[in-house]
Design a protein around this motif. Structure first.
Motif, mmCIF file in Angstrom:
data_model
loop_
_atom_site.group_PDB
_atom_site.id
_atom_site.type_symbol
_atom_site.label_atom_id
_atom_site.label_comp_id
_atom_site.label_asym_id
_atom_site.label_seq_id
_atom_site.Cartn_x
_atom_site.Cartn_y
_atom_site.Cartn_z
ATOM 1 N N ARG A 7 -3.171 71.542 -10.385
ATOM 2 C CA ARG A 7 -2.672 72.864 -10.024
ATOM 3 C C ARG A 7 -2.510 73.612 -11.332
ATOM 4 O O ARG A 7 -1.946 73.100 -12.281
ATOM 5 N N LYS A 25 -15.930 77.672 -0.168
ATOM 6 C CA LYS A 25 -15.627 77.110 -1.490
ATOM 7 C C LYS A 25 -14.417 77.781 -2.132
ATOM 8 O O LYS A 25 -13.918 77.338 -3.160
ATOM 9 N N ARG A 27 -10.620 78.885 -2.694
ATOM 10 C CA ARG A 27 -9.342 78.241 -2.394
ATOM 11 C C ARG A 27 -8.249 79.295 -2.322
ATOM 12 O O ARG A 27 -8.324 80.333 -2.969
ATOM 13 N N ASP A 28 -7.223 78.987 -1.548
ATOM 14 C CA ASP A 28 -6.106 79.923 -1.442
ATOM 15 C C ASP A 28 -5.140 79.765 -2.607
ATOM 16 O O ASP A 28 -4.954 78.674 -3.131
#
Ligand code: ADP
Ligand code: ZN
Length: 700
Positions: A7, A25, A27-28
């Motif tokens: 992260r 592909k 991401r949130d």
């Protein structure tokens, strides 16, 4: 953001409603860390501009500009926990529910009567409040929330006016004041002690009175406390100091104080040029000639002075560059009407300019680096109760350890350089890579006696102790005064008069006020006279004038003695006869003829590798990848003057152009091509590193 398995914290610089990456592909975002933008649109634009201009990845530019903790996810606004009563609190108080819990009752009553309390308030007012508060929260009578700290009062009140300005100061002040609220670049060219800082203080007062805030840059962390003190003595209000000596937490705090607008005065070193200031009204760059403003390590090699000029222009606020020895860049800008020169030709108050004298080292007896005339002058000044300052740009005991029989000298194993003898630590140290070795007693080659050759500050200190027994000598160099507290201690001993002789390196040349120093000795002016670096003579003249400026700042006139083997050298002659201004004229016309900056725009691609050929091969390939362009000249690649440093082999390729825009255009297409070169295989090894340096200070 999730990033692979990690992260990471990212920075949103732009929004878009489409993406070339397939939707599945993408991401949130996991969490938005800041409710309001961390940077203003203008600051963001400045960073993007810097990324373009220095051709450096924007992420690393942000990393250099923002406090580490902010990038690690900390909030850009300081928050604190506030306790307040719930709607049920009033009934609970009147119903006698808390009869048996006097502490809870007292706490709730207080918050109910007096309103919300911050944890800080409670800490200072009620001992042991936390248990009671926890219990009240459980009962649903108190609640807590994190709220943004209300910015401390941004009010700044002047504390007196300082001395009445002289005419030159008045003129300088008026010229800048006229430009407040609009862009303008000024060079405050004033001899040391001419009252430049006094002009900054008046300008600060003017900016603050108009509701603005100001950014003051200074070159050295060692000078920030002094500058902060002078501003604090004149203004009653919060000042934020930003420099490399802060812990991550302190840096974040100072940044927040600046960003919130609570500090109307922000003082800092190089990276403070990126500090957030909501109502910026003026930028000051003190000692603008100082090379510390240019980042010379790592990847993002920006010039804080140049970025300050740009920031001011974009923000429509004036920028004042101050110096007693302006950089040739700034003088060039003045000559081309891009900058207005404000001149303070004389020392403020009663102080007299120092008298400069050359001492011919070939014509006089010299004892361990100290000539007879200098010693005689020292006796005279010391007998009069004054202090003496000796400058020598060489730390350690001696620059060389030499065999008296076979000529062997101690060399660094990792660099093409000799090792410096350090007496106190009893080691030989490399000043290029930091490696240390024990000092041999005998020559490792022939077994004969070895001796230190030449003089460093440590040896001069030793000689002074022998020659002037009973007089305290204070040594200023990195080995002796590594910590800020040690430096402050030494400065304190100079001011108290306990120290009588000061000997030191560059550290002594910058900004400090030593009012009782009346004699300055420059022990060796020759190191730079024959250097291959095109800026060496400019540096030398600046150093001589700056050190000389330490002498006789108060009511006693100063004397400066410059020791040289080449007293007839035209540079020294011009400097003594015509001062820095005259010197700069001569030296700049030489630069113009030789086609060096500022008469030419330059960038240098530097590469290094663990193999002898890698860097040259890579730069050769980089050169081959360049599309020839009009008025763009590539020079090299050539090996660096010191080829091997820290076990790496260095080389460079120069890129020159008569015009900044052309150079920029060329770099924009060329650098992506260089990035695409396979760094391994034919062009270099896996250990190859390269960096682009736009507007380099040094090429060697
Ligand atoms: P600089 O920044 O150019 O080295 P300073 O502003 O530090 O110069 O001024 C040098 C000294 O002279 C300081 O002690 C300062 O208080 C004093 N000074 C400055 N301007 C005046 C003035 N107009 N009248 C009297 N003293 C002054
Ligand atoms: Zn080394």
């Amino acid at each position: 953001m999730p990033f692979g398995r990690q992260r990471v914290v990212g920075i949103v610089v732009e929004l878009s409603d489409h993406s070339d990456v397939p939707a599945d592909k993408l991401r949130d975002v996991l969490e938005v860390l800041d409710a309001t933008p961390v940077l203003s649109a203008a600051d963001l634009a400045l960073l993007c501009w810097a990324s373009d201009y220095y051709h450096h990845p924007v992420g690393e530019v942000f990393a250099a500009a923002m406090p580490k903790l902010l990038r690690a996810g900390q909030d850009s606004i300081a928050r604190q926990i506030v306790w307040s009563p719930t709607p049920d609190a009033a009934t609970a108080l009147s119903s006698g529910l808390l009869r048996r819990a006097p502490r809870q009752l007292a706490l709730l009553q207080r918050i109910h009567d007096k309103g919300d309390h911050t944890e800080n308030q409670l800490d200072s007012e009620i001992i042991g409040w936390r248990d009671a508060a926890r219990e009240l929260k459980r009962r649903g009578l108190l609640q807590s929330a994190a709220v943004a700290t209300a910015p401390a009062s941004a009010q700044v009140l002047p504390r007196g006016n300082g001395p009445a300005l002289n005419a030159a100061q008045e003129a300088a002040l008026a010229a800048v004041i006229k430009h407040l609220g609009s862009a303008g670049a000024f060079l405050l060219d004033g001899v040391t002690g001419s009252g430049k800082t006094e002009v900054y203080l008046r300008l600060a007062g003017e900016v603050i009175a108009r509701g603005g805030s100001l950014l003051v840059l200074c070159p050295e962390i060692g000078l920030t406390p002094q500058l902060v003190e002078r501003f604090q003595a004149r203004f009653d209000g919060k000042i934020a100091a930003l420099h490399s000596g802060l812990t991550d937490r302190e840096r974040l705090d100072a940044w927040r104080v600046a960003a919130s607008g609570a500090a109307r005065i922000v003082i800092g070193t190089r990276s403070a040029v990126f500090a957030p200031l909501p109502s910026l009204g003026l930028i000051i760059v003190d000692e603008e000639h100082d090379s510390s403003y240019k980042q010379q390590e790592g990847g993002f090699r920006y010039s804080a002075r140049d970025l300050a000029l740009l920031r001011g222009q974009r923000a429509q606020v004036p920028v004042v560059l101050g110096s007693a020895t302006p950089s040739f860049e700034s003088l060039h800008n003045v000559a081309h009407d891009r900058m207005t020169r404000l001149h303070l030709p004389e020392r403020a108050g009663n102080a007299q300019p120092p008298r400069l004298l050359l001492v011919d080292l070939r014509a006089h007896a010299v004892h361990r680096g100290l000539s007879a005339p200098l010693m005689a002058a020292m006796d005279r000044h010391l007998a009069a109760g004054a202090q003496v300052l000796l400058y020598l740009n060489r730390r350690g005991y001696a620059p060389t350890l030499l065999c008296t029989s076979c000529g062997w000298s101690a060399q660094c194993r990792s660099c093409d350089a000799r090792l410096t003898v350090h007496q106190r630590a009893a080691v030989l140290a490399c000043h290029h890579c930091g490696a240390e070795q024990p000092r041999p007693d005998r020559c490792p080659r022939c077994g004969y006696e070895v001796r230190p050759l030449g003089h460093g500050t440590e040896r001069v200190e030793e000689t002074l102790a022998e020659r002037f027994p009973g007089l305290a000598v204070e040594r200023f160099d990195r080995d002796n005064l590594r910590a800020q507290s040690a430096l402050e201690g030494a400065i304190g001993r100079v001011h108290s008069g306990e120290a009588r002789i000061l000997v030191g390196t560059q550290m002594l040349t910058k900004g400090h006020h030593f009012p009782d120093v009346t004699l300055v000795g420059i022990l060796n002016a020759d190191q730079s006279l024959f250097s291959t670096d095109f800026r060496a003579t400019e540096r030398l003249a600046q150093t001589i004038v700056q050190v000389a400026g330490r002498a006789g700042r108060a009511d006693r006139a100063g004397e400066v003695m410059i020791q040289s083997q080449y007293p007839d050298h035209p540079l020294l002659q011009t400097l003594l006869a015509d001062g820095y201004e005259g010197f700069a004229k001569t030296a700049m016309s030489e630069r113009e003829q030789a086609r060096w900056p500022p008469y030419l725009r330059m960038a240098v691609l530097r590469a290094s590798d663990t193999s002898a050929e890698g860097a040259m091969r890579f730069l050769g390939a980089a050169r081959a990848a360049a599309v020839p362009a009009e008025e763009i000249w590539l020079r090299g690649p050539v090996p660096a003057a010191m080829i091997r440093r820290a076990d790496r082999y260095h080389a460079q390729l120069l890129i020159e152009s008569g015009q900044r825009a052309r150079l920029q255009r060329f770099l924009s297409t060329w650098i992506p091509a260089v990035e695409a070169l396979p760094a391994r295989g034919n062009h270099g090894s896996r250990n190859l590193r390269w960096v682009l340096d736009v507007d380099p200070l040094e090429v060697f």
